[in-house]
Scaffold this motif. Structure first.
Motif, PDB file in Angstrom:
ATOM      1  N   TYR A  35      -5.287   5.387   2.219  1.00 55.09           N
ATOM      2  CA  TYR A  35      -5.521   4.842   0.895  1.00 55.09           C
ATOM      3  C   TYR A  35      -6.802   4.027   0.923  1.00 55.09           C
ATOM      4  O   TYR A  35      -6.980   3.150   1.747  1.00 55.09           O
ATOM      5  CB  TYR A  35      -4.330   3.989   0.452  1.00 55.09           C
ATOM      6  N   ARG A  36      -7.697   4.327   0.027  1.00 54.19           N
ATOM      7  CA  ARG A  36      -8.981   3.639  -0.021  1.00 54.19           C
ATOM      8  C   ARG A  36      -8.903   2.476  -0.996  1.00 54.19           C
ATOM      9  O   ARG A  36      -8.155   2.501  -1.964  1.00 54.19           O
ATOM     10  CB  ARG A  36     -10.066   4.615  -0.459  1.00 54.19           C
ATOM     11  N   THR A  37      -9.710   1.487  -0.725  1.00 56.37           N
ATOM     12  CA  THR A  37      -9.784   0.321  -1.585  1.00 56.37           C
ATOM     13  C   THR A  37     -11.130   0.305  -2.282  1.00 56.37           C
ATOM     14  O   THR A  37     -12.154   0.525  -1.651  1.00 56.37           O
ATOM     15  CB  THR A  37      -9.621  -0.972  -0.758  1.00 56.37           C
ATOM     16  N   LYS A  71     -13.563  -2.178  -4.365  1.00 56.30           N
ATOM     17  CA  LYS A  71     -13.790  -3.572  -4.736  1.00 56.30           C
ATOM     18  C   LYS A  71     -14.504  -3.595  -6.074  1.00 56.30           C
ATOM     19  O   LYS A  71     -15.562  -3.002  -6.236  1.00 56.30           O
ATOM     20  CB  LYS A  71     -14.634  -4.271  -3.673  1.00 56.30           C
ATOM     21  N   PRO A 124       0.837  -1.206   0.000  1.00 57.79           N
ATOM     22  CA  PRO A 124       0.000   0.000   0.000  1.00 57.79           C
ATOM     23  C   PRO A 124       0.869   1.253   0.000  1.00 57.79           C
ATOM     24  O   PRO A 124       1.873   1.327   0.712  1.00 57.79           O
ATOM     25  CB  PRO A 124      -0.797  -0.116   1.293  1.00 57.79           C
TER      26      PRO A 124
END
Length: 137
Positions: free
Chosen positions: A119-121, A123, A94
């Motif tokens: 930090y965004r994820t 999906k 990351p």
């Protein structure tokens, strides 16, 4: 097996080829000298580069990436096409990106000094039935 060649029939490709067509053969030693970006005794694998993803990532095959990303799913399918164990990629820690994980990502969010703007994820779920790919966020 050749990386690229002419398909002669449906589902028939990747004919046998000296050094997988991705290197040159030393006829005195019988060993392949692979072109940049390929490795293995027959140059059969795409490599992750000279520094092997550096200290900010790890080099995995497409099959390994698939296994890691489907571990939590109950109906895990196997990923077994030809490239599963022949194509590699750097999977970055990351905060890092790039083909060799050598780019540092900058902070994201409405204000870089606001707390909890890590930090965004995202999906991404995809599915396909007979040649059509669809998906949603």
């Amino acid at each position: 097996i050749a990386w690229a060649d002419k398909a002669y029939e449906i589902d028939t490709a990747h004919s046998l080829a000296e050094c997988s067509n991705q290197g040159t053969c030393n006829f005195k030693t019988g060993k392949c000298r692979c072109f940049d970006g390929f490795e293995g005794v027959a140059c059969q694998r795409a490599s992750c580069g000279k520094d092997n993803c550096g200290k900010n990532g790890v080099c995995l095959t497409m099959g390994q990436v698939y296994e890691q990303t489907t571990l939590r799913q109950t109906n895990m399918l196997t990923f077994s096409p030809w490239e599963s164990n022949h194509t590699t990629m750097c999977v970055c820690r990351p905060g890092y990106a790039g083909p060799a994980c050598n780019y540092r990502l900058c902070p994201k969010g409405d204000d870089p000094i606001t707390f909890h703007n890590g930090y965004r994820t995202v999906k991404l779920v995809t599915s396909a039935t007979h040649g059509m790919l669809s998906g949603y966020f």
